[in-house]
Motif scaffolding. Structure first.
Motif, PDB file in Angstrom:
ATOM      1  N   PRO C 358      -2.648  -2.302  -4.844  1.00 18.51           N
ATOM      2  CA  PRO C 358      -4.088  -2.531  -4.723  1.00 18.51           C
ATOM      3  C   PRO C 358      -4.428  -4.016  -4.831  1.00 18.51           C
ATOM      4  O   PRO C 358      -3.704  -4.779  -5.483  1.00 18.51           O
ATOM      5  N   CYS C 360      -6.623  -5.539  -6.533  1.00 18.36           N
ATOM      6  CA  CYS C 360      -6.927  -6.017  -7.880  1.00 18.36           C
ATOM      7  C   CYS C 360      -5.678  -6.288  -8.716  1.00 18.36           C
ATOM      8  O   CYS C 360      -5.762  -6.923  -9.755  1.00 18.36           O
ATOM      9  N   PRO C 368      -8.870  -2.929   0.709  1.00 15.60           N
ATOM     10  CA  PRO C 368      -9.421  -2.215  -0.448  1.00 15.60           C
ATOM     11  C   PRO C 368      -8.752  -0.860  -0.644  1.00 15.60           C
ATOM     12  O   PRO C 368      -8.516  -0.138   0.318  1.00 15.60           O
ATOM     13  N   THR C 371      -7.943   2.333  -6.102  1.00 18.78           N
ATOM     14  CA  THR C 371      -7.829   1.682  -7.402  1.00 18.78           C
ATOM     15  C   THR C 371      -8.836   0.545  -7.538  1.00 18.78           C
ATOM     16  O   THR C 371      -9.447   0.354  -8.586  1.00 18.78           O
ATOM     17  N   ASP C 372      -9.045  -0.192  -6.426  1.00 23.43           N
ATOM     18  CA  ASP C 372     -10.060  -1.250  -6.465  1.00 23.43           C
ATOM     19  C   ASP C 372     -11.449  -0.643  -6.689  1.00 23.43           C
ATOM     20  O   ASP C 372     -12.280  -1.220  -7.388  1.00 23.43           O
ATOM     21  N   LEU C 392      -6.221  -6.680 -14.519  1.00 25.74           N
ATOM     22  CA  LEU C 392      -6.733  -6.447 -13.163  1.00 25.74           C
ATOM     23  C   LEU C 392      -7.764  -7.506 -12.806  1.00 25.74           C
ATOM     24  O   LEU C 392      -8.509  -7.974 -13.666  1.00 25.74           O
ATOM     25  N   LYS C 394     -11.007  -8.344 -10.947  1.00 28.77           N
ATOM     26  CA  LYS C 394     -12.207  -7.747 -10.381  1.00 28.77           C
ATOM     27  C   LYS C 394     -12.649  -8.459  -9.111  1.00 28.77           C
ATOM     28  O   LYS C 394     -13.088  -7.823  -8.143  1.00 28.77           O
ATOM     29  N   ALA C 397     -10.837  -7.265  -6.112  1.00 27.33           N
ATOM     30  CA  ALA C 397     -11.267  -5.913  -5.730  1.00 27.33           C
ATOM     31  C   ALA C 397     -12.575  -5.983  -4.956  1.00 27.33           C
ATOM     32  O   ALA C 397     -12.759  -5.328  -3.927  1.00 27.33           O
ATOM     33  N   GLU C 398     -13.492  -6.814  -5.470  1.00 20.83           N
ATOM     34  CA  GLU C 398     -14.794  -6.972  -4.823  1.00 20.83           C
ATOM     35  C   GLU C 398     -14.642  -7.492  -3.405  1.00 20.83           C
ATOM     36  O   GLU C 398     -15.225  -6.972  -2.457  1.00 20.83           O
ATOM     37  N   ALA C 416     -17.957   1.954  -3.623  1.00 19.71           N
ATOM     38  CA  ALA C 416     -16.896   2.309  -4.574  1.00 19.71           C
ATOM     39  C   ALA C 416     -17.074   3.753  -5.010  1.00 19.71           C
ATOM     40  O   ALA C 416     -16.139   4.553  -4.997  1.00 19.71           O
TER      41      ALA C 416
END
Lengths: 664, 86, 685
Positions: C358, C360, C368, C371-372, C392, C394, C397-398, C416
């Motif tokens: 993932p 993140c 993406p 998990t993100d 992780l 963030k 992930a964003e 999400a």
């Protein structure tokens, strides 16, 4: 950004449903048809359904025009293109208002959009709180519907009365109670009442299970959401199709295909397909196709959209099929032509036609857009249907069964064609040899790939298969095949696939069949049908269709197959893609080691020289051979020929170089 | 009615074409006057359309009337009152 | 001296160990990376990390992926196949059908075995010799040809030879002779014949034999090595190998038929489910395991895992044998959140896998993943992941999720949350496949959820299917090992008949079952199980005359007379009806095959009880409160609990998050979770 893209907000605005719910239900609807498919395949009795998956299960929604197919699980792929128009047409005739809960309407009528009489269809409305909200349908190939010969595909038929009974829409179940008069009609007009009864029950049971699952989906999400998601599902497929169509330049794209013959007149049957594209709309036109033939080849109007499968393969293989895909298209099938036969013309053999309309549509686009094109598939469900009395148990039990021998798909712009694969319009399990031999007095002596059968090319066409059968009891068969005269066409420099042929093996016995990769010296067989030269060599280049054959046509009826006789069918191979001189020489060598290509054909078609003993490439000789052929090719003095065996033995297999030279 | 649309003789021509009938109209979408009427198969079944030939816009489309002979086969009982068993 | 029962599961990425202390039932867990080149290295390493002295171990239950990995990567033995002349392409034929889904319409699709063969065509040798439908000989076996072929195969560097002839299910003589010849002139080769599973269906049987031959030498080497290392380290017991049928076979015997233990992870989980079914006194359980790349669903009915006889390892590479049914979908925490050209949102089927993982994780993934989405929702917290071992990121992930939310003009948090919901629906569909679609009502089941991501989706999946209760067992991140520490020995014997049931008659049925039972019992006795611990179970497979798919029916173990024979037939009609919504009493039934499964009972496993408390959760279990998006466009501050601090009797009302080293449990609004005496979380949804 693609103009067919819609955002999550647009989804909310257009359908009053959020994208996550819409996607969840879209998937849920497909899953229901999946489960219906499992129920039907495992519950049905005829081998056509249980093994060959000649069936489909569908959910439709009601519209003002009739209905639209929302989700389908294709056993036989063609139904994904014909069930939508067919069910909509039947609903219009029967009247949605005339359906009660638990009613099932049955029809097999090709002139109302079904494929042939053995493909039967059942339609049931799904009610919710007393109102019809969706339509469920399923279809399957039933063992027999009467007529002149078992199995419904009747070579020699000229009018539909000979192929079986034609059943207009009739009530099969009224409020979940079987309608005895309809059952009686269906069971008393066939040779296989117990199979048909089982299949009719399976069709009915499948719709009941479909309704149960659909009810639970509606319960989970609410009717309004499911209806909205159905619209979303259809629009999504439509957007995908339009997006892909809009990438093809406006214009008319045309292709022609020929069927070998109709079993009555010794001449090829022409199919002409023109696809006109304007923006994201398209029209498919079969004008210019042959007049309806005298024989049994043809269809009602189902091919109007069945051919769109060829377009789907080309433009949008990824999206699950539904009516949304067909929305950008209109189709024209001239009445009185082979693709729109007028009653009482026979439409028993619809599938060979369907293969060609699909190939024609795909080829029209492939010729125009080489960067995505692919060659013709073998385009035949080579079928043999047996009938007789099985006296192995002393009693002489009547039996009837059919086997289909698959061939290959055409090579594509990026890959060799797959071998041993049902034609695009179908999708099947093959028969289980051990089950077949238990049930019927037949022995499958051989069933393997045929050497030198895939159209040569930069990418090689899928291979042909041969099947050799031994009769353990006196019986008869009907044969229907294609591409015995013609061939699956290559594209963009690729060669055509090897045509098929059928022989009776003679002068030897099953313990000692001289066979090598599908080749048996011609001394040991009598041609049954196909293209042969005067020495009985199967030879698509110098041979003549029907020469020295028992049957001039590859559609034959009631052929005697006595106990102890051996009969072999070699199906046609598929077309190649691109210049064979550009094929990676190592791949050619690998094909030679795997016995997909012979040493002689590697040289003749690919310009690759392989040592017949070590099976290693002779690099120098290959380079000079390829150079020589390229130069000739540039001058127009050489082009790759149709796939064939360059050396066909007459007396002994030792005439083949790799057998003679082999150490073993 | 339908009873005349049940059995046909085979045409004499070797190849068969559909005749698109010219219509005196103008396409509201692209302005072309190349407008034609002809029978088609639509994804909901057989129909007759009046359609612009330059952009494929449909000016109108309807379920074929009895005299439009499309699809070629029409049941003899078309328009009859329906019984419980159809 | 303390004694331990140990379960060891070698997975694709991790090797897990769970040890249960025999007297107290306390459990210990250890986890480390798998060592793919020699998996026994990893096993020894993790055992060491677990701190359990090897000489204190009384039994080891073991599952491994050596076999399945060899198949997937095509790194099995150099294998040849002797088959009937004229039938050497069965593996490439693969029963001909195309997959449903996008491949159905893809002209460039090629059947996996044609593209990447297990046994290349030049090494599939057609042998002259032919048995007919009734077992008689049409063509006698050409023994001289076999000698020639085997000599040549030896020269070709072949290590393993499968033998499968047409109609050998009814007469094995040709295969036995061929095997004998190989043993004479090429004794070092591994050989396998149809004897391993003599069912009628040439393609399926050929695959079973071929796959066994393909992995035989490799699995054999691995097990021998492991046996030696463990014995050198002081282990004196048998290594019990988990088979696809959900029971053990001792390592020495497993080496002779490795295809039965080709893959064990998913099966071990379902087997662990059988254990929990007893522990929870909940006879009907759906097991729902979600990991990084796949989700596995199984069903336990009346305390027993449901079984099947067919598994497509890859499309058209078919394994046919009795096995615990596990429905797997290629969707897990690493699945990619994606849109197509027209804006249709979907989860998978592509996955970020273990590498890059993932976004993140910060290992280079840009697409993406679910998990993100968990991280953005706040279900996963950057500092609390893997006990704080991996921080992780963030912002990554964003960034990744924006690749999808921006074009869709969707709020990042809604996306999400939407991805989470869509995944839950997908999981619910997977559960339906084995329940609603089979006529089983999920409301009659509990949902037992494990795997690193399973407990995050469990209550959402349960809600979608109206499943009343979710259970999260201890060690959900290494649950398979618990199954491996607790199972029984099991062996299945099968025979094919293809006869009308009425022709077989009660006497015939008695004979068939008694013979199979003798074989099965003898097999277990040879593995050291004593007779009083053996129970047997009968199943027959039937179909209506004319059909091609058979349906299993359980048969009682008794001596049949006319009456009980009629009961058998009636049981078949009923079993048929429950699946197909119709039955056909007027049609004759064909007995396709019969099967006996013998179980060798091992001493039961006891799990420790945890300390008990009252409804109120101890103060130190609440580790933090954070913002979490469990609803659309609404975040809430919700509590995070540490699972190991919870006491029996504690009650937690959702929304809440319960974390532990290798898993996270999500409680939604209205979920009510109680902790039972073994530490299981029981959640009413």
């Amino acid at each position: 950004m693609d103009r067919y893209f819609i955002s999550a907000d647009d989804v909310k605005k257009t359908y009053d449903i959020d994208i996550v719910t819409a996607e969840s239900i879209r998937n849920g609807l497909i899953q229901i048809t999946r489960q219906m498919q499992v129920t039907l395949v495992r519950g049905a009795l005829t081998p056509y359904v249980r093994d060959m998956m000649d069936m489909a299960t569908c959910i439709h929604r009601l519209t003002e025009e009739g209905s639209e197919l929302i989700a389908i699980t294709e056993g036989c792929v063609q139904h994904a293109f014909t069930q939508g128009p067919l069910v909509s047409h039947i609903l219009r005739e029967w009247g949605v208002e005339n359906f009660q809960e638990g009613d099932v309407v049955f029809t097999n009528d090709s002139f109302r959009g079904s494929l042939h009489f053995c493909d039967v269809n059942c339609v049931r409305l799904c009610f919710w709180e007393g109102k019809p909200v969706f339509v469920l349908s399923d279809t399957s190939h039933i063992a027999d519907m009467g007529g002149n010969t078992a199995g419904g595909v009747t070579p020699g038929a000229t009018v539909y009365f000979q192929e079986g009974i034609r059943v207009p829409p009739m009530l099969l179940y009224a409020n979940d109670i079987p309608v005895r008069s309809t059952f009686n009609l269906l069971l008393e007009n066939c040779r296989t009442p117990y199979l048909n009864l089982g299949d009719l029950r399976a069709l009915y049971g499948t719709l009941s299970i479909g309704e149960r699952l659909l009810h639970s989906l509606i319960k989970r999400w609410g009717l309004d959401n499911v209806l909205a998601a159905a619209r979303y599902t259809l629009d999504h497929a439509e957007r995908k199709a339009r997006s892909a169509l809009s990438e093809i330049p406006d214009g008319i794209y045309e292709a022609t295909e020929f069927l070998d013959d109709d079993g009555i007149e010794d001449k090829p049957v022409k199919i002409h397909c023109a696809i006109s594209i304007r923006g994201d709309n398209a029209e498919i036109d079969f004008s210019g196709s042959a007049v309806q033939c005298l024989g049994y080849i043809g269809s009602g109007w189902a091919d109007a959209f069945r051919c769109a499968l060829g377009i789907k393969l080309f433009i949008d293989p990824g999206t699950p099929m539904n009516s949304g895909f067909l929305r950008p298209f209109d189709a024209i099938v001239p009445p009185g032509s082979v693709v729109c036969k007028l009653p009482p013309g026979s439409i028993a053999e619809h599938s060979q036609l369907g293969n060609r309309t699909v190939s024609a549509a795909a080829r029209a686009l492939s010729l125009a857009l080489p960067e995505r094109g692919f060659a013709d598939e073998s385009a035949t469900l080579t079928s043999t249907h047996f009938e007789g009395f099985d006296d192995r148990h002393g009693k002489g039990n009547p039996f009837t069964t059919g086997i289909i021998t698959p061939a290959g798909w055409g090579a594509t712009y990026k890959s060799d064609g797959v071998s041993y694969c049902a034609v695009a319009i179908a999708n099947c399990y093959d028969y289980i040899v051990e089950f077949l031999e238990q049930e019927y007095p037949l022995v499958v002596l051989e069933r393997e790939f045929v050497i030198d059968s895939g159209g040569p090319g930069k990418y090689r066409g899928g291979l042909a298969t041969y099947v050799t059968l031994l009769a353990l009891a006196d019986q008869e068969f009907n044969l229907w095949a294609e591409n015995y005269r013609g061939a699956a066409l290559g594209v963009h420099g690729g060669g055509n696939g090897k045509p098929g042929y059928t022989t009776f093996i003679e002068g030897t016995d099953p313990t000692n069949l001289p066979t090598w990769e599908g080749i048996t010296p011609s001394k040991y067989f009598k041609p049954f049908c196909g293209t042969f030269d005067k020495d009985k060599r199967p030879d698509p280049i110098n041979g003549k269709y029907g020469l020295g054959c028992i049957s001039w046509s590859d559609k034959s009826i009631r052929v005697r197959f006595p106990k102890g006789a051996i009969f072999r069918t070699v199906v046609p191979g598929a077309g190649g893609y691109g210049n064979p001189l550009e094929r990676d020489a190592d791949k050619v060598a690998q094909d030679v080691r795997n016995r997909f290509v012979s040493v002689a054909a590697a040289e003749e078609s690919y310009g690759v020289i392989i040592d017949p003993c070590s099976l290693q490439i002779n690099k120098e000789a290959t380079a000079s051979k390829r150079k020589e052929l390229s130069e000739k090719q540039a001058k127009g003095e050489w082009q790759v020929s149709v796939a064939h065996h360059p050396v066909y033995p007459l007396e002994t297999l030792d005439e083949i170089v790799e057998i003679k030279e082999s150490r073993r | 009615m339908g009873i005349e649309h049940m059995i046909y003789r085979r045409p004499n021509e070797e190849f068969i074409f559909i005749k698109k009938e010219p219509i005196d109209a103008k396409c509201p979408k692209c302005g072309s006057t190349d407008i034609k009427k002809y029978p088609i198969i639509h994804y909901t079944g057989p129909r007759v359309v009046i359609k612009c030939q330059s952009c494929f816009h449909k000016l109108s489309m309807w379920y074929p009337k009895a005299d439009e002979m499309w699809p070629p086969f029409r049941p003899a009982t078309e328009g009859w009152k329906i019984s419980r068993s159809g | 001296m303390a004694s331990f029962r140990v379960g060891i599961d070698v997975g694709g990425t991790f090797t897990d160990v769970v040890a249960i202390k025999e007297d107290t039932g306390e459990s210990f867990i250890a986890k480390d990376f798998t060592t793919p080149e020699d998996a026994s290295m990893g096993v020894m390493l993790v055992l060491e990390e677990s701190g359990i002295p090897i000489c204190d171990i009384i039994t080891i239950g073991h599952g491994f992926t050596t076999g399945i990995n060899a198949i997937i990567t095509r790194k099995g033995a150099r294998t040849a196949l002797l088959c009937t002349k004229g039938h050497r392409d069965l593996l490439d034929f693969g029963r001909q059908y195309r997959p449903l889904g996008k491949e159905l319409y893809d002209p460039s699709w090629v059947r996996p075995h044609q593209e990447r063969p297990l046994i290349s065509r030049e090494h599939r040798r057609g042998i002259t010799g032919r048995i007919l439908w009734d077992g008689s000989e049409l063509v006698s076996l050409d023994e001289e040809q076999i000698r020639q072929e085997v000599r040549w195969l030896k020269q070709e560097g072949i290590e393993s030879i499968g033998i499968c002839f047409i109609n050998s299910f009814i007469n094995l003589e040709h295969e036995k002779t061929a095997r004998q010849i190989i043993r004479e002139i090429f004794p070092e080769a591994y050989t396998q014949t149809s004897e391993i599973y003599p069912i009628a269906r040439e393609t399926e049987r050929t695959f079973t034999v071929s796959i066994d031959a393909y992995i035989g030498p490799i699995v054999g080497r691995y097990l021998e090595l492991l046996e030696r290392k463990l014995s050198e380290a002081g282990y004196q017991g048998e290594i019990l190998i988990m088979q696809l049928n959900g029971g053990f076979r001792i390592s020495r015997s497993a080496r002779e038929m490795p295809v039965y233990s080709v893959q064990s992870g998913p099966v071990s989980g379902v087997a662990g489910g059988e254990l929990y079914s007893k522990l929870l006194d909940s006879p009907n359980l759906i097991t729902f395991s979600m990991g990084g790349t796949s989700t596995d669903v199984g069903v336990i009915r009346a305390g027993k895992a449901i079984r099947t006889d067919r598994w497509d390892i890859e499309h058209g590479i078919i394994l046919s044998m009795p096995m615990v049914e596990v429905h797997s979908i290629g969707s897990g925490g690493g699945s990619i959140v994606d849109i197509d050209k027209t804006g249709s949102l979907r989860i998978g089927p592509d996955s970020a896998g273990a590498s890059p993982g993932p976004a993140c994780y910060g290992f280079g993934g840009v697409q993406p993943t679910l998990t993100d989405a968990y991280l953005i929702m706040g279900i996963l917290q950057p500092d609390l992941f893997l006990g704080g071992r991996l921080k992780l990121k963030k912002e990554l992930a964003e960034k990744a999720l924006k690749r999808v939310s921006d074009p869709l003009k969707m709020d990042l948090f809604d996306l999400a949350r939407g991805a989470y919901d869509l995944a839950s629906t997908q999981m619910a569909e997977a559960v339906k496949t084995l329940t609603i679609n089979r006529g089983l009502d999920p409301r009659d089941f509990g949902l037992l959820s494990y795997g690193a991501a399973g407990p995050m989706h469990a209550t959402a999946v349960a809600k979608a299917l109206s499943i009343p209760t979710v259970f999260i067992p201890i060690h959900p991140g290494a649950f398979c090992c618990l199954g491996l520490a607790a199972m029984d020995m099991k062996t299945s014997y099968m025979g094919s008949f293809m006869k009308l049931m009425d022709e077989v008659g009660p006497d015939g049925m008695n004979k068939i079952f008694q013979e199979l039972e003798q074989k099965a019992i003898k097999d277990l006795e040879k593995q050291g199980v004593t007779k009083e611990h053996i129970t047997t179970e009968r199943t027959f497979f039937g179909m209506y005359k004319g059909q091609g798919w058979d349906t299993p029916t359980t048969a009682p173990s008794l001596i049949y007379d006319c009456k009980s024979f009629d009961d058998l037939k009636e049981a078949f009609h009923q079993a048929y009806y429950s699946t197909f919504a119709y039955m056909a009493r007027e049609l004759p039934i064909i007995l396709t095959s019969a099967m006996v499964t013998a179980t060798g009972k091992l001493p039961g496993l006891r799990l420790a009880e945890i300390g008990s408390g009252c409804e109120t959760v101890p103060r130190d279990a609440l580790i933090t409160t954070r913002d979490v998006f469990l609803g659309y466009r609404s975040k809430r501050i919700i509590p995070f609990y540490e699972r190991s601090k919870l006491l029996a009797g504690n009650r937690i009302i959702g929304p809440a998050i319960i974390i532990e080293a290798f898993a996270t449990t999500v409680l939604h609004e209205g979920d009510s979770c109680t902790v039972d005496k073994h530490g299981t979380l029981a959640i009413r949804v």
